[in-house]
Design a protein around this motif. Structure first.
Motif, PDB file in Angstrom:
ATOM      1  N   LEU A  12      74.528  59.280  44.376  1.00  0.00           N
ATOM      2  CA  LEU A  12      73.100  58.973  44.456  1.00  0.00           C
ATOM      3  C   LEU A  12      72.933  57.569  45.021  1.00  0.00           C
ATOM      4  CD1 LEU A  12      71.273  60.196  41.232  1.00  0.00           C
ATOM      5  CD2 LEU A  12      70.904  60.926  43.580  1.00  0.00           C
ATOM      6  N   PRO A  13      71.944  57.365  45.878  1.00  0.00           N
ATOM      7  CA  PRO A  13      71.741  56.032  46.467  1.00  0.00           C
ATOM      8  C   PRO A  13      71.072  55.065  45.484  1.00  0.00           C
ATOM      9  CG  PRO A  13      70.214  57.618  47.426  1.00  0.00           C
ATOM     10  CD  PRO A  13      71.103  58.388  46.503  1.00  0.00           C
ATOM     11  N   VAL A  14      71.809  54.677  44.458  1.00  0.00           N
ATOM     12  CA  VAL A  14      71.303  53.781  43.409  1.00  0.00           C
ATOM     13  C   VAL A  14      71.684  52.343  43.755  1.00  0.00           C
ATOM     14  CG1 VAL A  14      71.479  53.203  40.951  1.00  0.00           C
ATOM     15  CG2 VAL A  14      71.496  55.601  41.676  1.00  0.00           C
ATOM     16  N   ARG A  33      69.406  51.663  50.506  1.00  0.00           N
ATOM     17  CA  ARG A  33      68.588  52.285  51.565  1.00  0.00           C
ATOM     18  C   ARG A  33      69.467  52.753  52.725  1.00  0.00           C
ATOM     19  NH1 ARG A  33      64.953  48.253  50.355  1.00  0.00           N
ATOM     20  NH2 ARG A  33      65.716  46.953  52.056  1.00  0.00           N
ATOM     21  N   LEU A  34      70.431  51.913  53.119  1.00  0.00           N
ATOM     22  CA  LEU A  34      71.350  52.288  54.188  1.00  0.00           C
ATOM     23  C   LEU A  34      72.114  53.550  53.799  1.00  0.00           C
ATOM     24  CD1 LEU A  34      73.050  51.812  56.783  1.00  0.00           C
ATOM     25  CD2 LEU A  34      74.593  50.492  55.342  1.00  0.00           C
ATOM     26  N   TYR A  35      72.648  53.566  52.580  1.00  0.00           N
ATOM     27  CA  TYR A  35      73.419  54.727  52.147  1.00  0.00           C
ATOM     28  C   TYR A  35      72.538  55.977  52.113  1.00  0.00           C
ATOM     29  CZ  TYR A  35      76.270  57.983  49.642  1.00  0.00           C
ATOM     30  OH  TYR A  35      76.965  59.113  49.309  1.00  0.00           O
ATOM     31  N   ALA A  36      71.300  55.837  51.670  1.00  0.00           N
ATOM     32  CA  ALA A  36      70.384  56.988  51.635  1.00  0.00           C
ATOM     33  C   ALA A  36      70.186  57.555  53.042  1.00  0.00           C
ATOM     34  CB  ALA A  36      69.043  56.588  51.018  1.00  0.00           C
ATOM     35  N   ARG A  37      70.054  56.682  54.046  1.00  0.00           N
ATOM     36  CA  ARG A  37      69.898  57.149  55.433  1.00  0.00           C
ATOM     37  C   ARG A  37      71.177  57.849  55.921  1.00  0.00           C
ATOM     38  NH1 ARG A  37      66.662  52.497  55.735  1.00  0.00           N
ATOM     39  NH2 ARG A  37      68.331  51.135  56.444  1.00  0.00           N
ATOM     40  N   LEU A  38      72.333  57.269  55.599  1.00  0.00           N
ATOM     41  CA  LEU A  38      73.598  57.885  56.003  1.00  0.00           C
ATOM     42  C   LEU A  38      73.779  59.248  55.336  1.00  0.00           C
ATOM     43  CD1 LEU A  38      75.931  54.764  55.827  1.00  0.00           C
ATOM     44  CD2 LEU A  38      75.427  56.098  57.881  1.00  0.00           C
ATOM     45  N   LEU A  39      73.453  59.344  54.057  1.00  0.00           N
ATOM     46  CA  LEU A  39      73.587  60.608  53.337  1.00  0.00           C
ATOM     47  C   LEU A  39      72.642  61.660  53.914  1.00  0.00           C
ATOM     48  CD1 LEU A  39      74.714  62.338  51.067  1.00  0.00           C
ATOM     49  CD2 LEU A  39      73.058  61.249  49.517  1.00  0.00           C
ATOM     50  N   ALA A  40      71.389  61.287  54.178  1.00  0.00           N
ATOM     51  CA  ALA A  40      70.423  62.227  54.755  1.00  0.00           C
ATOM     52  C   ALA A  40      70.915  62.716  56.124  1.00  0.00           C
ATOM     53  CB  ALA A  40      69.051  61.580  54.872  1.00  0.00           C
ATOM     54  N   HIS A  41      71.457  61.803  56.929  1.00  0.00           N
ATOM     55  CA  HIS A  41      72.010  62.180  58.235  1.00  0.00           C
ATOM     56  C   HIS A  41      73.161  63.171  58.068  1.00  0.00           C
ATOM     57  CE1 HIS A  41      73.754  61.881  62.234  1.00  0.00           C
ATOM     58  NE2 HIS A  41      74.889  61.492  61.686  1.00  0.00           N
ATOM     59  N   THR A  42      74.061  62.896  57.125  1.00  0.00           N
ATOM     60  CA  THR A  42      75.220  63.764  56.904  1.00  0.00           C
ATOM     61  C   THR A  42      74.777  65.157  56.468  1.00  0.00           C
ATOM     62  OG1 THR A  42      76.542  61.827  56.318  1.00  0.00           O
ATOM     63  CG2 THR A  42      77.416  63.978  55.676  1.00  0.00           C
ATOM     64  N   GLU A  62      73.472  66.323  39.392  1.00  0.00           N
ATOM     65  CA  GLU A  62      73.152  67.463  40.251  1.00  0.00           C
ATOM     66  C   GLU A  62      71.653  67.642  40.454  1.00  0.00           C
ATOM     67  OE1 GLU A  62      75.355  67.489  37.745  1.00  0.00           O
ATOM     68  OE2 GLU A  62      77.172  68.543  38.336  1.00  0.00           O
ATOM     69  N   ALA A  63      70.877  67.524  39.380  1.00  0.00           N
ATOM     70  CA  ALA A  63      69.426  67.737  39.484  1.00  0.00           C
ATOM     71  C   ALA A  63      68.775  66.732  40.428  1.00  0.00           C
ATOM     72  CB  ALA A  63      68.783  67.669  38.101  1.00  0.00           C
ATOM     73  N   ALA A  64      69.244  65.497  40.395  1.00  0.00           N
ATOM     74  CA  ALA A  64      68.670  64.473  41.277  1.00  0.00           C
ATOM     75  C   ALA A  64      68.940  64.801  42.741  1.00  0.00           C
ATOM     76  CB  ALA A  64      69.245  63.102  40.918  1.00  0.00           C
ATOM     77  N   PHE A  65      70.102  65.369  43.038  1.00  0.00           N
ATOM     78  CA  PHE A  65      70.396  65.757  44.426  1.00  0.00           C
ATOM     79  C   PHE A  65      69.541  66.941  44.858  1.00  0.00           C
ATOM     80  CE2 PHE A  65      74.085  63.105  43.740  1.00  0.00           C
ATOM     81  CZ  PHE A  65      74.253  62.511  44.970  1.00  0.00           C
ATOM     82  N   HIS A  66      69.252  67.862  43.940  1.00  0.00           N
ATOM     83  CA  HIS A  66      68.342  68.963  44.271  1.00  0.00           C
ATOM     84  C   HIS A  66      66.951  68.423  44.573  1.00  0.00           C
ATOM     85  CE1 HIS A  66      70.937  72.377  43.835  1.00  0.00           C
ATOM     86  NE2 HIS A  66      71.328  71.992  42.631  1.00  0.00           N
ATOM     87  N   GLU A  67      66.524  67.382  43.850  1.00  0.00           N
ATOM     88  CA  GLU A  67      65.228  66.763  44.143  1.00  0.00           C
ATOM     89  C   GLU A  67      65.224  66.151  45.538  1.00  0.00           C
ATOM     90  OE1 GLU A  67      63.808  64.047  41.145  1.00  0.00           O
ATOM     91  OE2 GLU A  67      64.479  65.392  39.543  1.00  0.00           O
ATOM     92  N   LEU A  68      66.331  65.548  45.936  1.00  0.00           N
ATOM     93  CA  LEU A  68      66.404  64.906  47.248  1.00  0.00           C
ATOM     94  C   LEU A  68      66.479  65.914  48.395  1.00  0.00           C
ATOM     95  CD1 LEU A  68      68.950  61.978  46.688  1.00  0.00           C
ATOM     96  CD2 LEU A  68      66.527  61.759  47.250  1.00  0.00           C
TER      97      LEU A  68
END
Length: 191
Positions: A12-14, A33-42, A62-68
């Protein structure tokens, strides 16, 4: 052989918990924020690849990733142990990637999957001496045991272990991960 499943290792991008080597340059919030962008791209590339894929996550999140990313994305706990133990736990045939390689692409993932049709292993070398992708046609726990992770020797040690067993891997083009401020300079669109 069945088509390999793509396992994306993710967190999680915490703030303060991800991309910690970038915190001196970006601060905790900026690194997250950078990691969140990289994860979304991946995840976007994984979806577009046509491969069955899952997010392998830590910490019971797991639930937090389903939210994302939505409930249709498969989310699996990485399990216990060091990085090697967690990667060894991914069932073969598989492709395993992290979530910090901005140059990862659909053609690259498809080429990696195709390479496993006639090779037991495919590796994507990272320019820091590690690898951004490892693909296995069958379980190979010896590749992950007693490895000094996050060092410049990971790829060379992996290749030596394969050579000892006379396994010739398919090798993808070398790419860069974003781990440091110097790495980030090459990818201003992710800043």
């Amino acid at each position: 052989m069945n088509a390999p499943r793509l396992s994306v290792f993710a967190r999680l991008p915490v703030p303060g918990k991800v991309k910690t080597r970038l915190i001196p340059a970006l601060g905790e919030e900026g690194a997250a924020r950078l990691y969140a962008r990289l994860l979304a791209h991946t995840v976007e590339v994984a979806k577009a690849s046509g491969l069955e894929f899952e997010l392998r996550v830590t910490g019971g999140e797991e639930a937090a990733f389903h939210e994302l990313f939505g409930g249709d994305v498969s989310v699996v706990n990485q399990g216990e142990g060091d990085l090697g133990a967690r990667m060894a736990g991914v069932p073969a045939p598989c492709l395993i990637i992290g979530s910090d390689c901005p140059a990862i692409s659909v053609p690259l993932l498809q080429a990696a999957a195709g390479a496993l049709a006639d090779r037991k292993v495919v590796l994507g070398p990272a320019n820091d001496g590690g690898y951004y992708l490892v693909g296995l046609a069958e379980p190979m726990p010896f590749l992950f045991e007693a490895m000094e992770w996050s060092t410049p020797q990971v790829l060379s040690q992996t290749l030596a272990r394969l050579a000892e067993r006379r396994i010739g891997p398919a090798i993808l083009p070398e790419l860069a991960d974003i781990d440091t401020a110097e790495d980030l300079a090459a990818w201003p669109e992710f800043e």
